[in-house]
Design a protein around this motif. Structure first.
Motif, mmCIF file in Angstrom:
data_model
loop_
_atom_site.group_PDB
_atom_site.id
_atom_site.type_symbol
_atom_site.label_atom_id
_atom_site.label_comp_id
_atom_site.label_asym_id
_atom_site.label_seq_id
_atom_site.Cartn_x
_atom_site.Cartn_y
_atom_site.Cartn_z
ATOM 1 N N GLN A 1 0.394 71.112 0.194
ATOM 2 C CA GLN A 1 1.284 69.974 0.411
ATOM 3 C C GLN A 1 2.322 70.287 1.480
ATOM 4 O O GLN A 1 2.636 69.431 2.326
ATOM 5 C CB GLN A 1 1.977 69.598 -0.898
ATOM 6 C CG GLN A 1 1.047 69.034 -1.962
ATOM 7 C CD GLN A 1 1.776 68.772 -3.271
ATOM 8 O OE1 GLN A 1 2.707 69.486 -3.635
ATOM 9 N NE2 GLN A 1 1.360 67.738 -3.966
ATOM 10 N N VAL A 2 2.873 71.496 1.436
ATOM 11 C CA VAL A 2 3.869 71.890 2.434
ATOM 12 C C VAL A 2 3.256 71.870 3.831
ATOM 13 O O VAL A 2 3.826 71.309 4.773
ATOM 14 C CB VAL A 2 4.423 73.295 2.114
ATOM 15 C CG1 VAL A 2 5.418 73.735 3.195
ATOM 16 C CG2 VAL A 2 5.093 73.304 0.744
ATOM 17 N N PHE A 3 2.075 72.456 3.964
ATOM 18 C CA PHE A 3 1.417 72.487 5.266
ATOM 19 C C PHE A 3 1.034 71.077 5.728
ATOM 20 O O PHE A 3 1.145 70.751 6.914
ATOM 21 C CB PHE A 3 0.178 73.374 5.212
ATOM 22 C CG PHE A 3 0.481 74.850 5.166
ATOM 23 C CD1 PHE A 3 1.634 75.362 5.726
ATOM 24 C CD2 PHE A 3 -0.410 75.744 4.573
ATOM 25 C CE1 PHE A 3 1.920 76.717 5.696
ATOM 26 C CE2 PHE A 3 -0.145 77.100 4.540
ATOM 27 C CZ PHE A 3 1.028 77.589 5.101
ATOM 28 N N ALA A 4 0.569 70.239 4.798
ATOM 29 C CA ALA A 4 0.175 68.879 5.159
ATOM 30 C C ALA A 4 1.384 68.077 5.646
ATOM 31 O O ALA A 4 1.285 67.314 6.618
ATOM 32 C CB ALA A 4 -0.478 68.189 3.960
ATOM 33 N N GLU A 5 2.535 68.240 4.987
ATOM 34 C CA GLU A 5 3.737 67.534 5.404
ATOM 35 C C GLU A 5 4.180 67.995 6.789
ATOM 36 O O GLU A 5 4.589 67.178 7.622
ATOM 37 C CB GLU A 5 4.855 67.759 4.389
ATOM 38 C CG GLU A 5 4.624 67.025 3.074
ATOM 39 C CD GLU A 5 5.683 67.364 2.039
ATOM 40 O OE1 GLU A 5 6.663 68.053 2.400
ATOM 41 O OE2 GLU A 5 5.533 66.940 0.878
#
Length: 218
Positions: free
Chosen positions: A27-31
């Motif tokens: 999720q962090v990388f996707a954001e």
């Protein structure tokens, strides 16, 4: 109802207890991939990872080393693994890299291409991992894991044949285990690390045997 349950799974429902499950690394990388329209620096990645920056950066650099690249690349890309794991073993509170590395940036297109390779693999792993059976109290085990990662980071930089995939896989699994506090994944990462060392031992021994047989210098 499904949306409410999804919010509950993500730990984002209003009024939930103060202690929430940390966001998944994917999720962090996707954001970051969606929100950054300009060059992405290592400093920005570290800051986005928050208080689990060590684990996230270790996964990030280990994942990069799993991508097939020319041999000289492993020596350069493995260096951040060594620096970060050494700080983790020392007990530092915040990950640090030299300024020339921290300010190093890649274009949004390159970052997106990298994340499109990393995120799907992270998501598949995250389906089966969760906080469980963590053998250490609070962050007391991070130093020990940092020492293991330091050793594996040195191994990643060595110019040994058969590529970096297996050697870099172990630090990636261990870093993700620290992020999720998953004891089973920690064991799996350790097993992969031992297997990688065994493969390296076989390769080095075979190379020595062939050298001795051909040149008779040992």
């Amino acid at each position: 109802m499904r949306q409410e349950m999804r919010g509950f799974d993500d730990g984002q429902i209003e009024g939930a207890p103060a202690k929430r499950r940390p966001r998944r690394l994917s999720q962090v990388f996707a954001e970051m991939m969606e929100e950054n329209s300009g060059p992405v620096s290592l400093r920005a990645i570290r800051d986005a990872l928050g208080d689990r920056g060590f684990a996230g950066l270790l996964v990030f650099f280990a994942a990069i080393n799993m991508i097939p690249l020319p041999p000289p690349a492993s020596a350069f890309l493995g260096l951040p693994l060594i620096i970060i794991s050494a700080q983790m073993a020392y007990g530092s509170e915040r990950a640090w890299l030299p300024r020339f590395l921290m300010d190093k940036s890649i274009s949004p297109e390159q970052f997106r291409k990298l994340m499109l390779w990393v995120i799907p693999r992270l998501v598949r792993l995250e389906r089966v991992i969760r906080p469980r059976y963590w053998p250490f109290w609070r962050r007391h085990g991070d130093r020990f894991i940092g020492l293991v990662m330091l050793f594996l980071g040195v191994i990643v930089t060595l110019p040994i044949p058969l590529g970096n995939w297996l050697r870099a896989c172990a630090p990636a699994l261990l870093g993700l285990a620290v992020w999720e506090r998953d004891g089973l994944l920690l064991v799996a990462g350790g097993i992969v690390g031992l297997y990688a060392l065994a493969v390296i031992g076989v390769v080095v021994s075979t190379a020595g045997f062939i050298t001795h047989a051909v040149f008779g210098i040992f």
